[in-house]
Design an enzyme around this catalytic site. Structure first.
Site, mmCIF file in Angstrom:
data_model
loop_
_atom_site.group_PDB
_atom_site.id
_atom_site.type_symbol
_atom_site.label_atom_id
_atom_site.label_comp_id
_atom_site.label_asym_id
_atom_site.label_seq_id
_atom_site.Cartn_x
_atom_site.Cartn_y
_atom_site.Cartn_z
ATOM 1 N N GLN A 128 0.837 -1.199 0.000
ATOM 2 C CA GLN A 128 0.000 0.000 0.000
ATOM 3 C C GLN A 128 0.874 1.252 0.000
ATOM 4 O OE1 GLN A 128 -2.032 0.765 3.702
ATOM 5 N NE2 GLN A 128 -3.644 1.965 2.734
ATOM 6 N N GLY A 129 0.847 1.997 -1.079
ATOM 7 C CA GLY A 129 1.672 3.202 -1.194
ATOM 8 C C GLY A 129 0.875 4.480 -1.040
ATOM 9 N N TYR A 130 0.558 4.819 0.193
ATOM 10 C CA TYR A 130 -0.174 6.061 0.475
ATOM 11 C C TYR A 130 0.760 7.115 1.087
ATOM 12 C CZ TYR A 130 -4.913 3.964 0.119
ATOM 13 O OH TYR A 130 -6.073 3.377 -0.296
ATOM 14 N N SER A 131 1.292 6.763 2.278
ATOM 15 C CA SER A 131 2.011 7.751 3.090
ATOM 16 C C SER A 131 3.274 8.232 2.409
ATOM 17 C CB SER A 131 2.372 7.145 4.443
ATOM 18 O OG SER A 131 1.229 6.612 5.052
ATOM 19 N N GLU A 247 -10.050 -1.283 5.666
ATOM 20 C CA GLU A 247 -8.845 -1.439 6.481
ATOM 21 C C GLU A 247 -9.170 -1.378 7.964
ATOM 22 O OE1 GLU A 247 -4.328 0.433 6.749
ATOM 23 O OE2 GLU A 247 -5.837 1.453 5.571
ATOM 24 N N ASN A 387 -4.272 6.908 16.309
ATOM 25 C CA ASN A 387 -5.436 6.875 17.200
ATOM 26 C C ASN A 387 -5.881 8.274 17.612
ATOM 27 O OD1 ASN A 387 -5.060 4.195 16.816
ATOM 28 N ND2 ASN A 387 -5.211 3.636 18.985
ATOM 29 N N GLU A 388 -4.969 9.241 17.535
ATOM 30 C CA GLU A 388 -5.382 10.631 17.787
ATOM 31 C C GLU A 388 -6.369 11.059 16.700
ATOM 32 O OE1 GLU A 388 -2.150 9.682 17.812
ATOM 33 O OE2 GLU A 388 -1.853 9.777 19.973
HETATM 34 C C1 LIG Z 1 4.138 -0.179 11.111
HETATM 35 C C2 LIG Z 1 3.547 0.782 10.135
HETATM 36 C C3 LIG Z 1 3.034 0.314 8.937
HETATM 37 C C4 LIG Z 1 2.520 1.185 7.989
HETATM 38 N N1 LIG Z 1 2.128 0.700 6.794
HETATM 39 C C5 LIG Z 1 1.785 1.572 5.815
HETATM 40 C C6 LIG Z 1 1.556 1.116 4.496
HETATM 41 O O1 LIG Z 1 1.661 -0.078 4.199
HETATM 42 N N2 LIG Z 1 1.261 2.018 3.545
HETATM 43 C C7 LIG Z 1 1.143 3.345 3.816
HETATM 44 O O2 LIG Z 1 0.855 4.113 2.929
HETATM 45 N N3 LIG Z 1 1.361 3.820 5.063
HETATM 46 C C8 LIG Z 1 1.698 2.963 6.066
HETATM 47 N N4 LIG Z 1 1.974 3.448 7.332
HETATM 48 C C9 LIG Z 1 1.962 4.888 7.559
HETATM 49 C C10 LIG Z 1 0.912 5.374 8.535
HETATM 50 O O3 LIG Z 1 -0.328 5.411 7.937
HETATM 51 C C11 LIG Z 1 1.387 6.750 9.052
HETATM 52 O O4 LIG Z 1 2.526 6.521 9.859
HETATM 53 C C12 LIG Z 1 0.343 7.453 9.854
HETATM 54 O O5 LIG Z 1 -0.691 7.897 9.020
HETATM 55 C C13 LIG Z 1 0.900 8.650 10.625
HETATM 56 O O6 LIG Z 1 1.647 9.505 9.811
HETATM 57 P P1 LIG Z 1 3.111 9.966 10.257
HETATM 58 O O7 LIG Z 1 3.889 8.771 10.560
HETATM 59 O O8 LIG Z 1 3.630 10.882 9.233
HETATM 60 O O9 LIG Z 1 2.909 10.765 11.619
HETATM 61 P P2 LIG Z 1 2.412 12.262 11.766
HETATM 62 O O10 LIG Z 1 1.208 12.481 10.963
HETATM 63 O O11 LIG Z 1 3.565 13.175 11.598
HETATM 64 O O12 LIG Z 1 1.957 12.276 13.286
HETATM 65 C C14 LIG Z 1 2.832 12.516 14.364
HETATM 66 C C15 LIG Z 1 2.000 12.656 15.625
HETATM 67 O O13 LIG Z 1 1.151 13.785 15.494
HETATM 68 C C16 LIG Z 1 -0.194 13.425 15.711
HETATM 69 N N5 LIG Z 1 -1.083 14.208 14.868
HETATM 70 C C17 LIG Z 1 -0.944 14.461 13.554
HETATM 71 N N6 LIG Z 1 -1.990 15.182 13.119
HETATM 72 C C18 LIG Z 1 -2.807 15.366 14.170
HETATM 73 C C19 LIG Z 1 -4.052 16.035 14.364
HETATM 74 N N7 LIG Z 1 -4.662 16.655 13.374
HETATM 75 N N8 LIG Z 1 -4.608 16.031 15.584
HETATM 76 C C20 LIG Z 1 -3.988 15.397 16.603
HETATM 77 N N9 LIG Z 1 -2.809 14.752 16.486
HETATM 78 C C21 LIG Z 1 -2.228 14.746 15.279
HETATM 79 C C22 LIG Z 1 -0.243 11.961 15.347
HETATM 80 O O14 LIG Z 1 -1.335 11.319 15.941
HETATM 81 C C23 LIG Z 1 1.089 11.457 15.849
HETATM 82 O O15 LIG Z 1 1.024 11.188 17.208
HETATM 83 C C24 LIG Z 1 2.469 2.576 8.275
HETATM 84 C C25 LIG Z 1 2.959 3.045 9.503
HETATM 85 C C26 LIG Z 1 3.499 2.176 10.426
HETATM 86 C C27 LIG Z 1 4.039 2.721 11.715
#
Ligand SMILES: Cc1cc2nc3c(=O)[nH]c(=O)nc-3n(C[C@H](O)[C@H](O)[C@H](O)COP(=O)(O)OP(=O)(O)OC[C@H]3O[C@@H](n4cnc5c(N)ncnc54)[C@H](O)[C@@H]3O)c2cc1C
Lengths: 401, 373
Positions: A128-131, A247, A387-388
């Site tokens: 899954q290539g989203y992030s 998901e 979860n936030e």
């Molecule tokens: C083990 C693992 C597997 C994953 N697998 C995939 C995958 O296969 N494909 C894919 O595309 N992505 C994947 N992800 C990515 C995942 O979806 C992102 O890590 C996630 O969406 C959070 O983005 P970030 O890591 O950039 O954190 P950030 O968005 O930078 O968040 C950092 C902190 O800020 C908080 N925060 C951010 N915005 C808000 C807000 N508006 N209000 C309150 N708090 C906030 C967050 O909750 C977090 O605590 C994976 C991540 C992990 C850890």
């Protein structure tokens, strides 16, 4: 849902049990014992997927016309229970629970024909290539660009946290095709039917547990066909949102959560309390495990109501609620695992975690997996939307802002 | 009462900090941990030069008479830099146990070498579940007057694979649960019947399980056959130093997480502007403040000779639980990048988990406190 079990269901249980007792190879069973993540050891679980497929049981939740089993809710639970009881590795979710159901709902006839059989059979693995580095919680700000060129798109940018990309041969992804309007507009949902493409590079990322599971994927003038687009150009956000509901779902997850409880109880039966005596007889331990077992029971009750069509699941907050509850419960269960293993969980045993390594264990399977499982599950409250962010979504259904 | 560091302590801490800041960066630490060297010989030699190895010992045995608070002053920077050198194993555990039995000439001799940096010791006490109460020690030791014989196993002995001498706790008499009948013995790691299974721990330390199969120990290597008090005070002092490391790690987590939250942007703003993130940072600060206060206060109690077992349990329990919660909060605040091996954040988490597990975890110590110890 029928709470009484009749002879038919009993016969079904026997049929399932007989298969699950004999079909998995030793390596597949070992993969189940060495599970430290929602993502099972890759080679073994894909082999297991293919074995289940040959029996017709790879995708119980799929519609029958696409290869589902047509089982009743009761049968699906029986299957999940027998499966968890044997500690078998769960099949990888990306194909069966994400892109497969999405294509069934929104894919073109051609896309269904091209991709569903390989997903069902366990021949293909979809990552899954989203992030992206700059687009995590704020996914809609993604910038990996696709520029139309004849029948193709040219991709430039990068993706991150792409789980098991280094083992995948397919990817479903979100790309930016227009950046002139609202950020949710201009996103396109794209299928890549191969990853060995010129200009595409994959770098595995080592996780807290010391194992590579996520990856970074780089695109430099990567040419892919536009026929891989799902839905209309620039309308991919709606497609992605549809998928997120798959998901975050999770319909028969309680048997595998009960498995944690059982594993912890068994481990405590052969460990001593620091106060002397068996840990399993220690009232404080019993109280802690009891609370978690009751929490698992609540998950079971919620999902059994949901699969029985109770309006509980029609709540807009339901997917977020499930995701939050099950991820945090998994974290609490693995925290207790790590506590029960205690000091014996501290040795780093990466080689022994590798299925088929034959490496001798410093103690038992439980001590081997407890800490990696705990460490890996820290990510459960981060992936699939933190979860936030989930609580924000739930809150919006309770009180307007 | 003044709980701040003296000028001398502040200087000592400053010189250790400055050195580690320069020579023990996270990158250097990771390179060391992934090499086949269990610790850095250069760093260790520098500790010898700084006098850190003789710091905790009285002048009568060749030390400089440092106090528990001195050890706290250097323990925090150790934790902040995730040090893997065998200071706890060789100096604070084996060394302290030897110092407490230094009327024995063999003990004094080993201690001299340990504090000169020419030998390493390891404290073989752990039996698998933290072994916080020495009365639970079960390793069997049969005494025959002129010699003793050891049978059984010690688990997760820190620094055992590098040690020149093992200081072993064992039971000469009675059943586990009894405070009497505990012995302290010197055993050479290469002695017949001693088998080491070495490994690295998740927090980058060298350790080993040590099995004893009819190991003969001559009478002169038996340091005590009534060792409960010595073991208890050795472990008790080590708890304070371990807690200092934990607090150092917690402070680093708070700083690094705050910095991340003010620079990481999502939705066009720094994530620290989201209330849930800001409140989590606030909780981290509350936890670090509590843990550090308990550390400084308890260390002062120990120095004044007034610390009770209850005081030590309060410290270990609080540091164990608060340390975990600060580290888990740090990972969560970092999002995806917090779940990788590439940032220090996860390594602090692993260090804090290991510290919690050693010598009784927070659950154990809360129960001791709750029982009215
Ligand atoms: C083990 C693992 C597997 C994953 N697998 C995939 C995958 O296969 N494909 C894919 O595309 N992505 C994947 N992800 C990515 C995942 O979806 C992102 O890590 C996630 O969406 C959070 O983005 P970030 O890591 O950039 O954190 P950030 O968005 O930078 O968040 C950092 C902190 O800020 C908080 N925060 C951010 N915005 C808000 C807000 N508006 N209000 C309150 N708090 C906030 C967050 O909750 C977090 O605590 C994976 C991540 C992990 C850890």
């Amino acid at each position: 849902m029928d709470l009484t079990t009749g002879p038919e269901l009993d016969a079904f249980r026997e049929e399932v049990a007989a298969f699950l007792d004999t079909a998995p190879t030793d390596a597949i069973r070992e993969a189940g014992r060495k599970l430290t993540s929602v993502f099972s050891p890759f080679d073994e679980v894909m082999e297991w997927h293919r074995i289940l497929h040959r029996r017709g049981w790879a995708a119980p939740a799929w519609p029958v016309e696409h290869g589902g089993t047509g089982w009743s809710v009761e049968q699906r639970y029986v299957f999940a229970e027998e499966y968890a009881r044997r500690n078998l590795p769960p099949l990888l979710p990306n194909g069966l629970k994400m892109i497969g159901p999405l294509l069934i709902d929104l894919g073109s006839e051609e896309q269904k024909q091209q991709h569903l059989p390989g997903i069902l059979a366990g021949e293909d693995y979809w990552t899954q290539g989203y992030s992206e580095p700059g687009a995590g919680s704020d996914l809609a700000s993604l910038s990996c660009a696709a520029v139309a060129d004849g029948d193709d798109y040219i991709l430039n940018g990068s993706k991150i946290w792409t789980t098991l990309a280094h083992r995948a041969n397919r990817m479903f992804m979100l790309v930016r095709t227009d950046s002139s309007g609202r950020k949710q507009h201009g996103i396109t949902f794209l299928l890549l039917d191969r990853l060995d493409l010129p200009g595409l590079q994959i770098r595995p990322i080592v996780g807290l547990d010391g194992l590579p599971e996520q990856c970074e994927v780089f695109f430099e003038d990567v040419r892919v066909p536009q026929s891989g687009r799902v839905g209309a150009e620039n309308e991919g956000w709606a497609v992605a949102k549809h998928l997120l509901t798959h998901e975050r779902g999770g319909s028969t997850s309680s048997p595998s959560l009960y498995r944690f409880v059982q594993t912890i109880r068994e481990a405590a039966a052969v460990r001593t309390s620091p106060f002397g005596g068996r840990l399993v007889d220690d009232p404080v331990f019993q109280r802690d495990l009891g609370e978690l077992e009751a929490e698992v029971a609540s998950v079971e009750h919620v999902e059994k109501l949901a699969v029985s069509g109770h309006p509980i699941s029609a709540d807009l907050a339901f997917p977020s609620l499930n995701k939050t509850v099950s991820s945090e419960l998994t974290q609490r269960l693995t925290t207790l695992m790590a506590r029960v293993a205690g000091l014996q969980g501290l040795p780093q045993q990466l080689q022994a975690l590798h299925v088929g390594s034959g490496a001798a264990l410093l103690s038992d399977d439980f001590d081997l997996v407890a800490l990696p499982y705990y460490l890996n599950s820290r990510a459960a409250s981060i992936y699939a939307g933190t979860n936030e962010v989930q609580r924000d979504l739930i809150a919006r259904t309770v009180a307007a802002r | 009462m003044d709980f701040t560091f003296t000028d001398e302590q502040a200087m000592l801490r400053e010189s250790v900090s400055r050195y580690l800041h320069k020579h023990y960066t996270f990158a250097a630490r990771q390179a060391l941990v992934s090499s086949d060297r269990p610790y850095s010989a250069e760093v260790w030699q520098h500790f010898v030069d700084l006098g850190l190895l003789s710091l905790p010992f009285p002048e009568s045995v060749g030390g400089v008479g440092g106090s528990v608070v001195d050890l706290v002053a250097i323990g925090e920077p150790f934790g902040e830099h995730l040090l893997v050198e065998p200071y706890l194993a060789s100096v604070l555990l084996a060394g302290k146990a030897l110092a407490a039995t230094a009327d024995n000439v063999r003990a004094r001799d080993w201690l001299q070498r340990i504090l000169a940096g020419t030998a390493l010791g390891a404290f073989a006490h752990e039996e698998g579940n933290g072994t916080p109460d020495p009365a639970q020690v079960a390793l069997r030791c049969k005494g025959t007057g002129a010699a003793f014989q050891l049978d059984g196993e010690k688990r997760l002995v820190l620094g055992a694979a590098e040690a020149d001498v093992l200081v072993v706790t064992a039971r000469v008499e009675g059943e586990p649960g009894r405070r009497d009948g505990l012995a302290l013995l010197l055993v050479a790691p290469g002695a017949p019947g001693v088998r080491l299974t070495p490994f690295t721990t998740v927090d980058g330390r060298s350790a080993a399980h040590v099995a004893f199969d009819s190991v003969e120990v001559p009478a002169e290597d038996c340091l005590s056959t009534d060792a409960y008090a010595v073991i208890t005070s050795t472990v008790g002092d080590a708890l304070v130093s371990l807690s200092a490391e934990a607090v150092g790690a917690m402070g680093a987590l708070l700083r690094q997480t705050a910095e991340f939250a003010t620079t990481r942007r999502q939705f066009g703003v720094p994530i620290a502007t989201f209330q849930v993130v800001a409140h989590r940072l606030a909780d981290m600060k509350i936890d670090v403040t509590k843990a550090r206060a308990s550390l400084l206060y308890t260390a002062a109690l120990v120095e004044a000779g007034r610390a009770t077992p209850r005081d030590l349990s309060v410290l270990k329990a609080q540091v164990g639980r608060l340390g975990r919660s600060v580290a888990e909060a740090a990972v969560q605040t970092h999002g995806g990048i917090g779940t990788t091996d590439e940032l220090a954040i996860g390594h602090y988490l692993k260090r804090l988990l290991a510290i919690d597990a050693m010598f009784g975890d927070s659950d154990y110590h809360y129960r001791v406190v709750g029982a009215g110890a």
